[in-house]
Design a protein around this motif. Structure first.
Motif, PDB file in Angstrom:
ATOM      1  N   GLU A 216      36.162   5.207  65.910  1.00  0.00           N
ATOM      2  CA  GLU A 216      35.264   3.730  65.407  1.00  0.00           C
ATOM      3  C   GLU A 216      34.076   3.536  65.994  1.00  0.00           C
ATOM      4  O   GLU A 216      33.085   3.294  65.247  1.00  0.00           O
ATOM      5  N   ALA A 217      34.135   3.514  67.280  1.00  0.00           N
ATOM      6  CA  ALA A 217      32.785   3.349  68.061  1.00  0.00           C
ATOM      7  C   ALA A 217      31.709   4.571  67.727  1.00  0.00           C
ATOM      8  O   ALA A 217      30.510   4.168  67.563  1.00  0.00           O
TER       9      ALA A 217
ATOM     10  N   GLU B  32      31.497   6.448  65.342  1.00  0.00           N
ATOM     11  CA  GLU B  32      31.086   6.253  63.945  1.00  0.00           C
ATOM     12  C   GLU B  32      29.869   5.255  63.878  1.00  0.00           C
ATOM     13  O   GLU B  32      28.910   5.404  63.161  1.00  0.00           O
ATOM     14  N   LYS B  33      30.109   4.279  64.501  1.00  0.00           N
ATOM     15  CA  LYS B  33      28.832   3.187  64.762  1.00  0.00           C
ATOM     16  C   LYS B  33      27.648   3.647  65.374  1.00  0.00           C
ATOM     17  O   LYS B  33      26.514   3.500  64.845  1.00  0.00           O
TER      18      LYS B  33
ATOM     19  N   ALA C  28      27.259   0.057  69.430  1.00  0.00           N
ATOM     20  CA  ALA C  28      28.537   0.088  69.378  1.00  0.00           C
ATOM     21  C   ALA C  28      29.248  -0.412  70.677  1.00  0.00           C
ATOM     22  O   ALA C  28      30.352  -0.247  71.007  1.00  0.00           O
TER      23      ALA C  28
ATOM     24  N   ASP D 225      26.074   6.004  62.603  1.00  0.00           N
ATOM     25  CA  ASP D 225      25.446   5.431  61.521  1.00  0.00           C
ATOM     26  C   ASP D 225      24.027   4.703  62.199  1.00  0.00           C
ATOM     27  O   ASP D 225      23.049   4.693  61.490  1.00  0.00           O
ATOM     28  N   ALA D 226      23.999   4.210  63.357  1.00  0.00           N
ATOM     29  CA  ALA D 226      22.818   3.748  63.825  1.00  0.00           C
ATOM     30  C   ALA D 226      21.903   4.739  64.191  1.00  0.00           C
ATOM     31  O   ALA D 226      20.631   4.541  63.810  1.00  0.00           O
TER      32      ALA D 226
END
Length: 330
Positions: free
Chosen positions: A318-319, A321-322, A260, A325-326
Motif C-alpha cells: 500500500e505504501a 503504491e502511494k 507515503a 502514484d506520487a
C-alpha cells in the motif's frame, strides 16, 4: 585419511551451506548446534551432530572430543568472549576460522581493505550486550581475538562477509525484493536504484571458509563479497530474469517517498553511501565468486519455492503504491 571438520552452527543458513561445501570436498563433518532449528543432514551418514550451547565451554569441549576436528568453522560467535573460548578449546586444530562481518569496519573507505581500513573499537559493555548497534564492535573485537590467538600459536583466521544472500536465508532481506518482482509489474526503489551495498552469495561464503581453513595464514582476516558487485536496480533485473518475468523499476525522489511517509532506509539492501569491500586477498588463495546472474536466479527461485517473501523487511505494498502514484503525479 578423511579430513574432519566441526561446524559450530551448521543447520540454518551460512552453516548449512558450509556443511554442504565441506561434504562436497570429502570432509567428515560434525555440526554443533542447540538442535532447535531442525537438521537438514539428519539422514546423511557423513554428518554427525552434537547438541549444546556454544557459550558453555564444557559443551564445546564435548563437541571437540566427539569430532576430533582438523578444521573448525565457527559460524555463530557473536561476542568476543565466545571467540576467546573457542580459540582456546580448539587450539590444537589445524585451522580455526571465525565468521566475522563487514560490519566490523569503522570507516567509509571504498573499498574497505583488511589491512588498511579501521575497525570499530569495542567497549567492555558492548562486548557483552546484544544490541544491534554493538554488532560491528563485537565482531571487530572477535577479529582482534583471532589475531592475538595466532600470536600464541593457534592457527586462527577470520572471514568477513558482506551482506549474505542465498537459499535458506531466514532474514529474508533479499526475499523482500524477490517477492516484489514476482508479484507486481512495477516496483519502487529508493531514488535511482543505484545503491551499492556489497553483497555475497552464501555458497561463496561457504567456499571461502573452506579455502581459508585450508590455505589461509594464521592471524589474517579475509573479506568475502561478490567479485562483480551490482546495484539495487540491477538486483531486481536479475531477479526478473531468474524468475522469467519482467519488472518496471520506478525511480523515486524524496517527495515521492515522503508522500507515503517512507524513508529510503526503510527499504532493505539500501545504503546512502557505497559500502564495498576489497576481495583481492581472498582471491589470491584461489577463491572465486559465482556469476551474479546464476547466484540471484538460484536465490530467487529458492525463495519462491519455500514461500519466503520478506514483507516485514520494508514498506508494504500500500505504501509502495502511494509512492508510485506520487511519481506519476510529478
Amino acid at each position: 585419511m578423511t579430513d574432519t571438520a566441526l561446524v559450530v552452527g551448521g543447520t540454518r543458513f551460512v552453516g548449512r551451506h558450509t556443511v554442504s561445501e565441506l561434504l562436497d570436498h570429502d570432509y567428515r563433518v560434525t555440526t554443533f548446534t542447540r538442535g532447535e532449528s531442525g537438521n537438514p543432514f539428519a539422514d546423511d551418514d557423513r554428518v554427525d551432530s552434537v547438541h549444546g550451547d556454544r557459550t558453555d565451554r564444557e559443551a564445546l569441549e564435548t563437541a571437540r572430543d566427539a569430532a576430533d576436528p582438523d578444521v573448525v568453522i565457527d559460524t555463530c560467535a557473536y561476542h568476543p568472549g565466545d571467540v576467546e573460548t573457542a580459540t582456546d578449546v580448539f587450539a590444537a586444530a589445524d585451522a580455526y576460522v571465525y565468521v566475522s562481518s563487514g560490519s566490523a569496519y569503522d570507516a567509509p573507505d571504498v573499498p574497505m581493505r583488511e589491512d588498511g581500513t579501521a575497525l570499530h573499537d569495542c567497549t567492555p559493555e558492548q562486548a557483552t550486550d546484544d544490541d544491534v548497534e554493538s554488532y560491528g564492535p563485537r565482531k571487530a573485537e572477535g577479529d582482534r581475538v583471532v589475531a592475538r590467538a595466532a600470536e600464541d600459536g593457534v592457527t586462527a583466521m577470520a572471514v568477513r562477509p558482506m551482506l549474505v544472500y542465498g537459499p535458506h536465508d531466514y532474514t529474508e532481506r533479499f526475499a523482500y525484493w524477490t517477492d516484489r518482482v514476482a508479484e507486481y509489474d512495477e516496483v519502487a526503489v529508493p531514488f535511482d536504484g543505484g545503491s551499492l551495498l556489497h553483497r555475497v552469495y552464501v555458497e561463496d561464503v561457504a567456499s571461502a571458509l573452506r579455502i581459508v581453513a585450508e590455505r589461509g595464514e594464521a592471524g589474517e582476516w579475509y573479506n568475502v563479497a561478490d567479485r562483480d558487485t551490482f546495484s539495487l536496480s540491477r538486483s531486481l533485473e536479475l531477479v526478473a530474469d531468474g524468475l522469467n518475468t519482467d519488472v518496471s523499476i520506478v525511480q523515486t525522489g524524496p517527495a515521492d517517498l515522503a508522500a507515503a511517509g517512507v524513508e529510503p532506509t526503510d527499504f532493505p539492501l539500501y545504503t546512502p553511501d557505497p559500502a564495498l569491500a576489497a576481495t583481492e586477498k581472498l582471491a589470491a588463495l584461489g577463491w572465486e565468486s559465482t556469476d551474479p546472474a546464476e547466484a540471484v536466479a538460484t536465490t530467487a527461485q529458492a525463495h519462491r519455492e519455500h514461500g519466503r517473501d520478506g514483507v516485514e523487511n520494508g514498506p508494504d505494498r500500500e505504501a509502495e503504491e502511494k509512492i508510485i502514484d506520487a511519481v506519476r503525479d510529478d
